[in-house]
Motif scaffolding. Sequence first.
Motif, PDB file in Angstrom:
ATOM      1  N   MET A 136     -19.357   9.125  -3.754  1.00  0.00           N
ATOM      2  CA  MET A 136     -20.488  10.656  -4.319  1.00  0.00           C
ATOM      3  C   MET A 136     -19.827  11.131  -2.983  1.00  0.00           C
ATOM      4  SD  MET A 136     -22.237   9.109  -5.932  1.00  0.00           S
ATOM      5  CE  MET A 136     -24.106  10.109  -5.490  1.00  0.00           C
ATOM      6  N   GLY A 137     -19.682  11.048  -1.531  1.00  0.00           N
ATOM      7  CA  GLY A 137     -19.301  12.311  -1.136  1.00  0.00           C
ATOM      8  C   GLY A 137     -17.354  13.646  -1.905  1.00  0.00           C
ATOM      9  N   LYS A 138     -17.084  12.948  -2.666  1.00  0.00           N
ATOM     10  CA  LYS A 138     -15.958  13.777  -3.377  1.00  0.00           C
ATOM     11  C   LYS A 138     -17.534  14.633  -4.469  1.00  0.00           C
ATOM     12  CE  LYS A 138     -12.142  11.390  -2.427  1.00  0.00           C
ATOM     13  NZ  LYS A 138     -10.947  10.727  -2.861  1.00  0.00           N
ATOM     14  N   LEU A 139     -17.963  14.276  -5.178  1.00  0.00           N
ATOM     15  CA  LEU A 139     -18.655  14.383  -5.944  1.00  0.00           C
ATOM     16  C   LEU A 139     -19.409  15.664  -5.534  1.00  0.00           C
ATOM     17  CD1 LEU A 139     -20.130  11.647  -8.819  1.00  0.00           C
ATOM     18  CD2 LEU A 139     -18.180  13.760  -8.748  1.00  0.00           C
ATOM     19  N   ARG A 140     -20.444  15.151  -4.171  1.00  0.00           N
ATOM     20  CA  ARG A 140     -21.445  16.028  -4.018  1.00  0.00           C
ATOM     21  C   ARG A 140     -20.705  17.489  -3.516  1.00  0.00           C
ATOM     22  NH1 ARG A 140     -22.953  12.633  -0.436  1.00  0.00           N
ATOM     23  NH2 ARG A 140     -24.160  11.264  -1.861  1.00  0.00           N
ATOM     24  N   ARG A 167      -8.934   6.300 -10.363  1.00  0.00           N
ATOM     25  CA  ARG A 167     -10.190   5.552 -10.540  1.00  0.00           C
ATOM     26  C   ARG A 167     -10.842   4.450 -10.377  1.00  0.00           C
ATOM     27  NH1 ARG A 167      -9.965   6.002 -15.984  1.00  0.00           N
ATOM     28  NH2 ARG A 167      -9.319   3.902 -17.005  1.00  0.00           N
ATOM     29  N   GLU A 168     -10.200   3.902  -9.381  1.00  0.00           N
ATOM     30  CA  GLU A 168     -11.391   2.566  -8.720  1.00  0.00           C
ATOM     31  C   GLU A 168     -12.201   3.847  -7.773  1.00  0.00           C
ATOM     32  OE1 GLU A 168      -8.040   4.638  -5.476  1.00  0.00           O
ATOM     33  OE2 GLU A 168      -8.172   3.897  -7.397  1.00  0.00           O
ATOM     34  N   GLN A 169     -11.881   4.568  -7.809  1.00  0.00           N
ATOM     35  CA  GLN A 169     -13.593   4.841  -7.068  1.00  0.00           C
ATOM     36  C   GLN A 169     -14.525   5.374  -8.013  1.00  0.00           C
ATOM     37  OE1 GLN A 169     -12.139   8.462  -4.987  1.00  0.00           O
ATOM     38  NE2 GLN A 169     -11.841   7.485  -3.122  1.00  0.00           N
ATOM     39  N   ALA A 170     -13.779   5.920  -9.474  1.00  0.00           N
ATOM     40  CA  ALA A 170     -14.710   6.535 -10.746  1.00  0.00           C
ATOM     41  C   ALA A 170     -15.356   5.115 -11.359  1.00  0.00           C
ATOM     42  CB  ALA A 170     -13.880   6.919 -11.921  1.00  0.00           C
ATOM     43  N   ALA A 192     -16.603  16.341 -15.752  1.00  0.00           N
ATOM     44  CA  ALA A 192     -14.961  16.934 -15.007  1.00  0.00           C
ATOM     45  C   ALA A 192     -15.085  16.366 -12.666  1.00  0.00           C
ATOM     46  CB  ALA A 192     -15.190  18.064 -14.965  1.00  0.00           C
ATOM     47  N   ALA A 193     -15.783  16.295 -12.371  1.00  0.00           N
ATOM     48  CA  ALA A 193     -15.987  15.671 -11.148  1.00  0.00           C
ATOM     49  C   ALA A 193     -15.445  14.297 -11.207  1.00  0.00           C
ATOM     50  CB  ALA A 193     -16.882  16.319 -10.558  1.00  0.00           C
ATOM     51  N   VAL A 194     -16.089  13.328 -12.088  1.00  0.00           N
ATOM     52  CA  VAL A 194     -15.958  12.410 -12.255  1.00  0.00           C
ATOM     53  C   VAL A 194     -14.412  11.905 -12.584  1.00  0.00           C
ATOM     54  CG1 VAL A 194     -17.003  10.132 -13.689  1.00  0.00           C
ATOM     55  CG2 VAL A 194     -18.340  11.760 -11.983  1.00  0.00           C
ATOM     56  N   ALA A 195     -14.417  12.466 -13.962  1.00  0.00           N
ATOM     57  CA  ALA A 195     -12.673  12.445 -14.554  1.00  0.00           C
ATOM     58  C   ALA A 195     -11.711  12.397 -13.602  1.00  0.00           C
ATOM     59  CB  ALA A 195     -12.922  13.529 -15.855  1.00  0.00           C
ATOM     60  N   GLU A 196     -12.034  13.548 -12.721  1.00  0.00           N
ATOM     61  CA  GLU A 196     -10.821  13.540 -11.502  1.00  0.00           C
ATOM     62  C   GLU A 196     -10.427  12.898 -10.112  1.00  0.00           C
ATOM     63  OE1 GLU A 196     -11.274  17.468  -9.635  1.00  0.00           O
ATOM     64  OE2 GLU A 196     -11.436  18.706 -11.596  1.00  0.00           O
TER      65      GLU A 196
END
Length: 188
Positions: free
Chosen positions: A171-175, A133-136, A126-130
């Motif tokens: 990575m920071g956003k996921l963390r 697009r270019e960051q994912a 879910a975090a990756v989907a949010e």
Amino acid sequence: MGRLPDEALLSGLATGDPELAVTFVRRFQHRVFGVALAVTGDPQLAEDIAQQTFERAWRHAQMYDSRRGSVTTWLTTIAHNLAIDAVRSRRPEPLAPEDLDAVLDVVSETPEQQALADEASSRLRAAVAELPREQARALVMAGIYGMTAQQVADWEHIPLGTAKTRIRTAMGKLRTTLASPKRGDHDP
């Protein structure tokens, strides 16, 4: 036997108990195969990886630590890592960017989702989907397909610094997302 906890089955696998080993394999074979198939896209290779996964689990059962996750998570992580290694060794070049879009489009609806249906993997997907697009895309290229920042930059036709920034920012956003408490955690 089918009602024994996963940890007890894993212990039985480690001791060589044939009945517990069969029960262990039967309990997890679909999940392990599903993970391998989702990563490789090749049923024959997925079968080989599933077998390697159970062999590795048997050899390293004593290394399992319940504080780090469930038996399911441990086993599917082994399968996932073996599948990625197999894909890397068979594919001299990473996926084309247009193929990666299809992977990102189904990030929340794949056989792997069913195989890894525990809470942590659901939160990660879910975090990756949010992510933008270019960051994912950059994160998936680097984290799943093992591409270097330079390879990401080349595939995306962007400067190296931009590729590094996208990966680091994602990575920071996921963390941050994964470290934040889930809804309901503050309820008494």
